[in-house]
Design an enzyme around this catalytic site. Sequence first.
Site: not given
Length: 206
Positions: A76-77
Amino acid sequence: MRTDHGPRLILASASPARLALLRAAGFDPSVQVSGVDESVVEAAEAHELCLALARMKARAVAATLSPDPGVLVLGCDSVLAFDGKILGKPANAAEAVRRWCAMRGRSGVLHTGHHLTDLGGKQVEAVGATVVHFADVSDAEIEAYVATGEPLHVAGAFTIDGLGGAFVERIEGDHSNVVGLSLPLFRRLLQTFGVSVPALWKKTDA
């Protein structure tokens, strides 16, 4: 304690907020930080950048693991799209102050990229987007918040689940996405692998 049955989730992120969010939702992921150089990734749009970074993290971790059909790796980012700019973590306190002076009383869109892969090459990804309306905070509030150090470690220089929560007036969309991992979106990604959310809940001895 976890049993040996069912799928196993690995979180390819160093974010304590993402780990806490997953644990609060009943998951029990392992954590393996990718160590990738995020500065090499460039994109014109916020949704493209966060997805590229999430993909790079997940694939980097998956590449280090031995083949196991029961393992899923989640990368995730998050980035904030504000005033035509893409904002990740501020470089220093002065930059965090400048951002907050610009953001107060206005709104931005927090984009979080999610990339889920198994160790056999199957991959699925998506971006969650949530509109964030910031409070019209004072100079003194900004200085005090930045002095805590919290804004220096998060995309957009704010949190919604920490000290910065008082400075977010409201949001439009998924709250967990602003924390850094959209739980409803994660559920939909799992479904493409034929995995249900309950299958990943932490197992305990009776």
